[in-house]
Design a protein around this motif. Structure first.
Motif, PDB file in Angstrom:
ATOM      1  N   ILE A  78       0.851  -1.190   0.000  1.00 56.36           N
ATOM      2  CA  ILE A  78       0.000   0.000   0.000  1.00 56.36           C
ATOM      3  C   ILE A  78       0.890   1.245   0.000  1.00 56.36           C
ATOM      4  O   ILE A  78       1.459   1.626   1.008  1.00 56.36           O
ATOM      5  N   THR A  79       1.010   1.853  -1.161  1.00 52.51           N
ATOM      6  CA  THR A  79       1.854   3.025  -1.363  1.00 52.51           C
ATOM      7  C   THR A  79       0.998   4.296  -1.298  1.00 52.51           C
ATOM      8  O   THR A  79      -0.234   4.218  -1.324  1.00 52.51           O
ATOM      9  N   PRO A  80       1.624   5.474  -1.245  1.00 55.96           N
ATOM     10  CA  PRO A  80       0.849   6.716  -1.299  1.00 55.96           C
ATOM     11  C   PRO A  80      -0.018   6.814  -2.544  1.00 55.96           C
ATOM     12  O   PRO A  80      -1.113   7.380  -2.504  1.00 55.96           O
ATOM     13  N   SER A 107     -10.085 -14.380 -10.495  1.00 52.88           N
ATOM     14  CA  SER A 107      -9.888 -13.105  -9.818  1.00 52.88           C
ATOM     15  C   SER A 107     -11.231 -12.486  -9.459  1.00 52.88           C
ATOM     16  O   SER A 107     -12.185 -12.532 -10.236  1.00 52.88           O
ATOM     17  N   ALA A 108     -11.325 -11.934  -8.255  1.00 53.15           N
ATOM     18  CA  ALA A 108     -12.543 -11.246  -7.818  1.00 53.15           C
ATOM     19  C   ALA A 108     -12.151 -10.232  -6.754  1.00 53.15           C
ATOM     20  O   ALA A 108     -11.497 -10.567  -5.774  1.00 53.15           O
ATOM     21  N   GLY A 109     -12.517  -8.973  -6.963  1.00 55.52           N
ATOM     22  CA  GLY A 109     -12.162  -7.941  -6.007  1.00 55.52           C
ATOM     23  C   GLY A 109     -10.695  -7.562  -6.089  1.00 55.52           C
ATOM     24  O   GLY A 109     -10.011  -7.839  -7.085  1.00 55.52           O
ATOM     25  N   THR A 110     -10.216  -6.939  -5.040  1.00 49.72           N
ATOM     26  CA  THR A 110      -8.808  -6.532  -4.951  1.00 49.72           C
ATOM     27  C   THR A 110      -8.122  -7.343  -3.872  1.00 49.72           C
ATOM     28  O   THR A 110      -8.564  -7.354  -2.714  1.00 49.72           O
ATOM     29  N   TYR A 111      -7.057  -8.031  -4.232  1.00 46.84           N
ATOM     30  CA  TYR A 111      -6.313  -8.870  -3.299  1.00 46.84           C
ATOM     31  C   TYR A 111      -5.059  -8.152  -2.829  1.00 46.84           C
ATOM     32  O   TYR A 111      -4.230  -7.734  -3.630  1.00 46.84           O
ATOM     33  N   PHE A 112      -4.944  -7.990  -1.514  1.00 47.53           N
ATOM     34  CA  PHE A 112      -3.765  -7.397  -0.888  1.00 47.53           C
ATOM     35  C   PHE A 112      -2.887  -8.524  -0.361  1.00 47.53           C
ATOM     36  O   PHE A 112      -3.294  -9.289   0.516  1.00 47.53           O
ATOM     37  N   VAL A 113      -1.699  -8.618  -0.901  1.00 44.86           N
ATOM     38  CA  VAL A 113      -0.781  -9.702  -0.553  1.00 44.86           C
ATOM     39  C   VAL A 113      -0.291  -9.519   0.888  1.00 44.86           C
ATOM     40  O   VAL A 113       0.086  -8.414   1.283  1.00 44.86           O
ATOM     41  N   PRO A 114      -0.298 -10.584   1.695  1.00 45.72           N
ATOM     42  CA  PRO A 114       0.165 -10.449   3.077  1.00 45.72           C
ATOM     43  C   PRO A 114       1.667 -10.261   3.165  1.00 45.72           C
ATOM     44  O   PRO A 114       2.408 -10.557   2.219  1.00 45.72           O
TER      45      PRO A 114
END
Length: 353
Positions: free
Chosen positions: A193-195, A249-256
């Protein structure tokens, strides 16, 4: 292989907009569909914890209010009226599947106090062992400003961290994080998560909801730190979980995070209320961030706050930005005279931010 198919335990946060068809009106058909989906996941061997919004909105309808109250007393009254309706509706939705639900109401203080944090974990573990579906919500009827989570996005991320979930779903009326400044399409995958990512977020102005994409990104940061993946998607999509299990793919996936917080550090990681700041020099910053070292007294430049041994404090780099937080082993007044060769904050009690 998809993140969901690899998950053993997930948290699903459902926004008010997903569960209601208007102020005070539960979308029972939607809840029945969601219960079917949860049952399907459980048959796949996946443990499910729900974080369910909707109590305040339901209470508003019962009390004849068209706008979300601004004063705490009326908000608490709405929550008190609506919570029993909400949990009973969930139980009715799960009855055809032979599933029992369990209600867990939390305040921020329940996760700030370590013994209560541990009690929440132990209770959820036991409930899951009995085959129930825990349904979590904020205890709005007693929550004051200083002990509120602020929104259920934040609550869901904290719950995911406490219960050591593999994946957090934040489901609302939006299909994911939309690139409004570029393609206009949903961003499918986010490594960090960048600016620039944060600039895509927008709030919400609906009468029953709080937060918006800003709060969802904030929640994703909390979950990321705990090593939990996050999917922001639409709670209106009937086949969402089937699609994900099939690798679509469904939605937005944020990698842990590839270096998740260890279980014994999770309580430290989720503390938003610290008792002071410890400012350190460049050498200590490099040692902590790049070499995984403890904080020694020699690296401390100054302290802020009246903290005591055993308190959680924030560690700040030379530019003033916080880089970590941890449990300090001395009082603020004694830091400058600390002569013990042991670390001021041991690595085992320190979490990078």
């Amino acid at each position: 292989m998809s993140a969901l198919s690899q998950a053993k335990r997930i948290v699903i946060k459902l926004g008010t907009g997903v569960l209601t068809s208007g102020i005070g009106e539960l979308d029972t058909a939607r809840i029945e569909t969601l219960c079917q989906q949860v049952n399907m996941l459980r048959e796949q061997g996946i443990e499910v914890i729900l974080v369910s919004s909707g109590a305040v909105g339901l209470g508003m309808g019962k009390l004849g209010l068209n706008k979300r109250p601004r004063d705490m007393a009326n908000l608490q009254a709405c929550a008190s009226v609506g919570q029993s309706i909400l949990i009973n509706t969930w139980q009715k939705g799960f009855d055809p599947h032979g599933i029992t639900v369990a209600q867990i109401l939390l305040t921020r203080e329940d996760l700030r106090a370590k013994h209560r944090h541990n009690a929440v974990f132990n209770t959820v573990e036991r409930l899951l062992a009995h085959g129930t579906v825990p349904i979590v919500n904020e205890n709005d009827t007693v929550s004051a400003v200083e002990i509120k989570f602020g929104d259920n996005d934040t609550l869901s991320a904290l719950v995911a961290s406490v219960v050591n979930a593999d994946l957090l779903f934040i489901l609302s009326n939006i299909p994911g994080l939309i690139d409004m400044q570029g393609s206009g399409e949903v961003v499918e995958r986010i490594e960090k998560i960048t600016p620039e990512i944060e600039a895509m977020a927008q709030g919400t102005n609906t009468e029953t909801s709080v937060g918006g994409m800003i709060s969802k990104l904030s929640a994703a940061k909390i979950a990321h730190r705990a090593g939990c993946g996050v999917i922001i998607g639409s709670g209106k999509e009937n086949k969402l979980f089937e699609q994900l299990l099939e690798g679509k793919s469904a939605g937005t996936y944020f990698v842990p995070s590839t270096q998740p917080v260890k279980s014994h550090k999770r309580w430290i990681a989720i503390q938003d209320h610290t008792f002071g700041n410890v400012h350190i020099d460049a050498g200590a910053t490099e040692a902590i961030v790049k070499r995984g070292k403890s904080l020694l007294a020699a690296g401390i430049v100054k302290v802020e706050g009246d903290f005591h041994a055993g308190d959680v404090v924030r560690i700040c780099a030379p530019d003033g930005l916080p880089i970590a937080q941890g449990i300090i082993h001395t009082d603020a007044a004694e830091v400058s005279e600390y002569s013990d060769p042991a670390p001021v904050i041991h690595r085992d009690h320190l979490v990078l931010l």
